[in-house]
Design a protein around this motif. Structure first.
Motif, PDB file in Angstrom:
ATOM      1  N   PHE A  95      26.766  -2.517  21.647  1.00  0.00           N
ATOM      2  CA  PHE A  95      25.307  -2.366  21.589  1.00  0.00           C
ATOM      3  C   PHE A  95      24.932  -1.939  20.179  1.00  0.00           C
ATOM      4  O   PHE A  95      25.569  -1.037  19.616  1.00  0.00           O
ATOM      5  N   ALA A  96      23.928  -2.558  19.607  1.00  0.00           N
ATOM      6  CA  ALA A  96      23.502  -2.184  18.260  1.00  0.00           C
ATOM      7  C   ALA A  96      23.177  -0.697  18.219  1.00  0.00           C
ATOM      8  O   ALA A  96      22.528  -0.170  19.125  1.00  0.00           O
ATOM      9  N   ARG A  97      23.632  -0.030  17.180  1.00  0.00           N
ATOM     10  CA  ARG A  97      23.462   1.410  17.112  1.00  0.00           C
ATOM     11  C   ARG A  97      21.990   1.825  17.195  1.00  0.00           C
ATOM     12  O   ARG A  97      21.639   2.769  17.911  1.00  0.00           O
ATOM     13  N   ALA A  98      21.141   1.132  16.462  1.00  0.00           N
ATOM     14  CA  ALA A  98      19.716   1.483  16.464  1.00  0.00           C
ATOM     15  C   ALA A  98      19.131   1.397  17.867  1.00  0.00           C
ATOM     16  O   ALA A  98      18.305   2.229  18.261  1.00  0.00           O
ATOM     17  N   ASP A  99      19.585   0.402  18.619  1.00  0.00           N
ATOM     18  CA  ASP A  99      19.092   0.255  19.990  1.00  0.00           C
ATOM     19  C   ASP A  99      19.516   1.445  20.847  1.00  0.00           C
ATOM     20  O   ASP A  99      18.755   1.930  21.682  1.00  0.00           O
ATOM     21  N   VAL A 100      20.733   1.886  20.635  1.00  0.00           N
ATOM     22  CA  VAL A 100      21.220   3.024  21.419  1.00  0.00           C
ATOM     23  C   VAL A 100      20.402   4.267  21.100  1.00  0.00           C
ATOM     24  O   VAL A 100      19.988   5.008  22.002  1.00  0.00           O
ATOM     25  N   ILE A 101      20.152   4.502  19.821  1.00  0.00           N
ATOM     26  CA  ILE A 101      19.375   5.683  19.427  1.00  0.00           C
ATOM     27  C   ILE A 101      17.963   5.597  20.005  1.00  0.00           C
ATOM     28  O   ILE A 101      17.431   6.578  20.534  1.00  0.00           O
ATOM     29  N   ALA A 102      17.376   4.411  19.943  1.00  0.00           N
ATOM     30  CA  ALA A 102      16.027   4.236  20.508  1.00  0.00           C
ATOM     31  C   ALA A 102      16.038   4.511  22.005  1.00  0.00           C
ATOM     32  O   ALA A 102      15.144   5.184  22.538  1.00  0.00           O
ATOM     33  N   ALA A 103      17.080   4.029  22.693  1.00  0.00           N
ATOM     34  CA  ALA A 103      17.171   4.235  24.138  1.00  0.00           C
ATOM     35  C   ALA A 103      17.313   5.726  24.459  1.00  0.00           C
ATOM     36  O   ALA A 103      16.781   6.211  25.458  1.00  0.00           O
ATOM     37  N   LEU A 104      18.018   6.465  23.597  1.00  0.00           N
ATOM     38  CA  LEU A 104      18.171   7.903  23.828  1.00  0.00           C
ATOM     39  C   LEU A 104      16.838   8.616  23.682  1.00  0.00           C
ATOM     40  O   LEU A 104      16.523   9.546  24.421  1.00  0.00           O
ATOM     41  N   HIS A 105      16.041   8.168  22.705  1.00  0.00           N
ATOM     42  CA  HIS A 105      14.710   8.758  22.551  1.00  0.00           C
ATOM     43  C   HIS A 105      13.866   8.518  23.803  1.00  0.00           C
ATOM     44  O   HIS A 105      13.122   9.377  24.241  1.00  0.00           O
ATOM     45  N   ALA A 106      14.022   7.305  24.352  1.00  0.00           N
ATOM     46  CA  ALA A 106      13.170   6.928  25.488  1.00  0.00           C
ATOM     47  C   ALA A 106      13.589   7.632  26.779  1.00  0.00           C
ATOM     48  O   ALA A 106      12.761   7.937  27.623  1.00  0.00           O
ATOM     49  N   ALA A 107      14.894   7.908  26.933  1.00  0.00           N
ATOM     50  CA  ALA A 107      15.390   8.473  28.191  1.00  0.00           C
ATOM     51  C   ALA A 107      16.101   9.798  27.941  1.00  0.00           C
ATOM     52  O   ALA A 107      17.313   9.819  27.679  1.00  0.00           O
ATOM     53  N   PRO A 108      15.368  10.913  28.028  1.00  0.00           N
ATOM     54  CA  PRO A 108      15.947  12.233  27.754  1.00  0.00           C
ATOM     55  C   PRO A 108      17.148  12.537  28.640  1.00  0.00           C
ATOM     56  O   PRO A 108      18.059  13.255  28.230  1.00  0.00           O
ATOM     57  N   GLY A 109      17.157  11.991  29.848  1.00  0.00           N
ATOM     58  CA  GLY A 109      18.267  12.267  30.757  1.00  0.00           C
ATOM     59  C   GLY A 109      19.584  11.769  30.183  1.00  0.00           C
ATOM     60  O   GLY A 109      20.605  12.452  30.241  1.00  0.00           O
ATOM     61  N   GLN A 110      19.572  10.594  29.604  1.00  0.00           N
ATOM     62  CA  GLN A 110      20.784  10.049  29.000  1.00  0.00           C
ATOM     63  C   GLN A 110      21.209  10.873  27.799  1.00  0.00           C
ATOM     64  O   GLN A 110      22.395  11.104  27.575  1.00  0.00           O
ATOM     65  N   GLY A 111      20.205  11.304  27.022  1.00  0.00           N
ATOM     66  CA  GLY A 111      20.527  12.157  25.885  1.00  0.00           C
ATOM     67  C   GLY A 111      21.208  13.429  26.355  1.00  0.00           C
ATOM     68  O   GLY A 111      22.183  13.889  25.755  1.00  0.00           O
ATOM     69  N   MET A 112      20.728  13.967  27.460  1.00  0.00           N
ATOM     70  CA  MET A 112      21.318  15.192  27.991  1.00  0.00           C
ATOM     71  C   MET A 112      22.753  14.954  28.439  1.00  0.00           C
ATOM     72  O   MET A 112      23.626  15.787  28.218  1.00  0.00           O
ATOM     73  N   ALA A 113      23.006  13.794  29.047  1.00  0.00           N
ATOM     74  CA  ALA A 113      24.375  13.483  29.467  1.00  0.00           C
ATOM     75  C   ALA A 113      25.294  13.395  28.263  1.00  0.00           C
ATOM     76  O   ALA A 113      26.425  13.900  28.276  1.00  0.00           O
ATOM     77  N   LEU A 114      24.802  12.768  27.219  1.00  0.00           N
ATOM     78  CA  LEU A 114      25.618  12.644  26.013  1.00  0.00           C
ATOM     79  C   LEU A 114      25.850  14.010  25.378  1.00  0.00           C
ATOM     80  O   LEU A 114      26.956  14.322  24.910  1.00  0.00           O
ATOM     81  N   LEU A 115      24.806  14.827  25.378  1.00  0.00           N
ATOM     82  CA  LEU A 115      24.910  16.196  24.877  1.00  0.00           C
ATOM     83  C   LEU A 115      26.016  16.944  25.611  1.00  0.00           C
ATOM     84  O   LEU A 115      26.876  17.586  25.012  1.00  0.00           O
ATOM     85  N   ARG A 116      25.977  16.838  26.920  1.00  0.00           N
ATOM     86  CA  ARG A 116      26.969  17.499  27.757  1.00  0.00           C
ATOM     87  C   ARG A 116      28.375  17.006  27.418  1.00  0.00           C
ATOM     88  O   ARG A 116      29.320  17.780  27.306  1.00  0.00           O
ATOM     89  N   HIS A 117      28.466  15.712  27.222  1.00  0.00           N
ATOM     90  CA  HIS A 117      29.766  15.119  26.917  1.00  0.00           C
ATOM     91  C   HIS A 117      30.292  15.592  25.563  1.00  0.00           C
ATOM     92  O   HIS A 117      31.463  15.963  25.433  1.00  0.00           O
ATOM     93  N   LEU A 118      29.434  15.587  24.559  1.00  0.00           N
ATOM     94  CA  LEU A 118      29.876  16.015  23.226  1.00  0.00           C
ATOM     95  C   LEU A 118      30.221  17.500  23.224  1.00  0.00           C
ATOM     96  O   LEU A 118      31.189  17.924  22.579  1.00  0.00           O
ATOM     97  N   ALA A 119      29.456  18.290  23.966  1.00  0.00           N
ATOM     98  CA  ALA A 119      29.754  19.723  24.046  1.00  0.00           C
ATOM     99  C   ALA A 119      31.141  19.936  24.651  1.00  0.00           C
ATOM    100  O   ALA A 119      31.926  20.754  24.170  1.00  0.00           O
ATOM    101  N   ALA A 120      31.463  19.140  25.665  1.00  0.00           N
ATOM    102  CA  ALA A 120      32.784  19.254  26.287  1.00  0.00           C
ATOM    103  C   ALA A 120      33.870  18.845  25.295  1.00  0.00           C
ATOM    104  O   ALA A 120      34.937  19.460  25.231  1.00  0.00           O
ATOM    105  N   GLN A 121      33.600  17.812  24.512  1.00  0.00           N
ATOM    106  CA  GLN A 121      34.570  17.380  23.513  1.00  0.00           C
ATOM    107  C   GLN A 121      34.816  18.479  22.488  1.00  0.00           C
ATOM    108  O   GLN A 121      35.951  18.718  22.080  1.00  0.00           O
ATOM    109  N   VAL A 122      33.741  19.125  22.045  1.00  0.00           N
ATOM    110  CA  VAL A 122      33.891  20.204  21.065  1.00  0.00           C
ATOM    111  C   VAL A 122      34.785  21.292  21.629  1.00  0.00           C
ATOM    112  O   VAL A 122      35.714  21.756  20.965  1.00  0.00           O
ATOM    113  N   GLN A 123      34.551  21.680  22.872  1.00  0.00           N
ATOM    114  CA  GLN A 123      35.385  22.730  23.460  1.00  0.00           C
ATOM    115  C   GLN A 123      36.825  22.271  23.608  1.00  0.00           C
ATOM    116  O   GLN A 123      37.759  23.029  23.346  1.00  0.00           O
TER     117      GLN A 123
END
Lengths: 200, 200
Positions: A95-123
């Motif tokens: 998926f084109a990167r810009a499209d993914v970023i735009a989709a994250l802006h549009a759907a906060p729920g997905q952004g939150m899932a990704l946030l959760r995932h990255l936080a788990a990766q950091v730990q």
DNA sequence: CGTCCGCTTGACTCAGATCAAACTTGGTGG
DNA sequence: CCACCAAGTTTGATCTGAGTCAAGCGGACG
């Protein structure tokens, strides 16, 4: 060794995907390549790894079907890892990167899932840093097993080879096997087939 | 050693903050404590560190005034690191975790900033894992310096003690000093006051 | 002025890297 | 079904680099 994002509807609404199939060992991208797309694994699995100056490989993660790879590169200019298809090959959707970023802006729920995932990766990565900061092979192995063993049974059903574990914890495979034998002789663990049990 | 989130308006709209001041060395939280609040550093600085079984400390990060700490704990039940005030102490504002999550839902831009920050942390930690996977002290030091030296000048203005660097790269301070001396003797680097220059 | 702490070097020991070789296992193809 | 090959596993011998204990120096700070 972090699992890749376990999102139920990853990259939904992120434009038209482009599919690509890779043979075992074939590279999806290499360290230094510019980041243009984000990928979702349709079939098979991919390995993320970094290569050291001396040619050794450091495994950084694995993404199986249904997961995404290299989410951490979303805001980067270029990749910092190699990504190659695991044995059996893989099919991915890009998926084109810009499209993914735009989709994250549009759907906060997905952004939150990704946030959760990255936080788990950091730990997880911090845990691995702590593990690698141990000086002795035996301490690293016990820390590694303690991280993954089922808390109730203290058993870890191995899903990889010891050789790979050796790379993950920064040891040569010989040093790993020897330390394992020592730990087993001392009664700290038991190996039976593909199962490892911690004791005492 | 990742910098903490450099957000311009962190936690805006995340309810009423509660301020707290800590003396140097005093703990804001300890590993295992339940996560109830997220913190913004008003004054001074905090250190994030993990403690090993043998009592050694592994530095995991530092948050100065204007940054946030422990963003990775946003979705965790309990902390995995200790967080203590650096020399000079610190003052923090605490925001209820639920309020922060609600604010992220309301303001996608802030979520994106946090996403960017966590992604950078993941890449930084992967770099550190690769560094720690090097077997020799000299390789670790060169990798460490290469990561931070200004690409143009190949100079790193030290902002920390060598002792701390030793903990970061998993060496005893003696081993670090000796390897540094060897590298300098061999002409691979030059130390001058608080500056380190890579050569060749 | 004295204490603390970062820095530096020396001597010794030992754990892990390296090189080498044999055995086991799983899969492929004849 | 078996021969064969590749890769993981295991053990041995050797050597070196990093850990450990110890001691001395210097600057910062109260």
């Amino acid at each position: 060794m972090q699992p890749a994002a376990p999102m139920t509807a990853p990259y939904a609404g992120a434009g038209m995907p482009v599919q690509r199939t890779l043979a075992a060992g074939e590279a999806l991208f290499r360290s230094g390549d510019p980041v243009r797309q984000m990928f979702f694994v349709e079939r098979g699995a991919l390995r993320l790894q970094r290569n050291l100056a001396d040619g050794r490989l450091v495994p950084m993660g694995r993404a199986a079907a249904g997961e995404t790879v290299a989410e951490a590169a979303l805001f980067s200019d270029c990749y910092h890892c190699d990504c190659v298809a695991d044995i059996g090959g893989a099919t991915v959707s890009g998926f084109a990167r810009a499209d993914v970023i735009a989709a994250l802006h549009a759907a906060p729920g997905q952004g939150m899932a990704l946030l959760r995932h990255l936080a788990a990766q950091v730990q997880g990565l911090r845990g691995r840093v702590a593990l690698l900061s141990q000086h002795t092979a035996e301490a690293r192995i016990l820390a590694y097993l303690a991280q993954r063993a089922d808390p109730a049974t203290a058993v870890w059903p191995m899903d990889r080879t010891w050789k790979l574990v050796a790379d993950e914890i920064g040891l040569t495979h010989e040093a790993l096997y020897r330390a394992l034998a020592r730990l087993e002789r001392a009664g700290h663990l038991v190996r039976r087939r593909r199962l490892v049990a911690l004791c005492g």
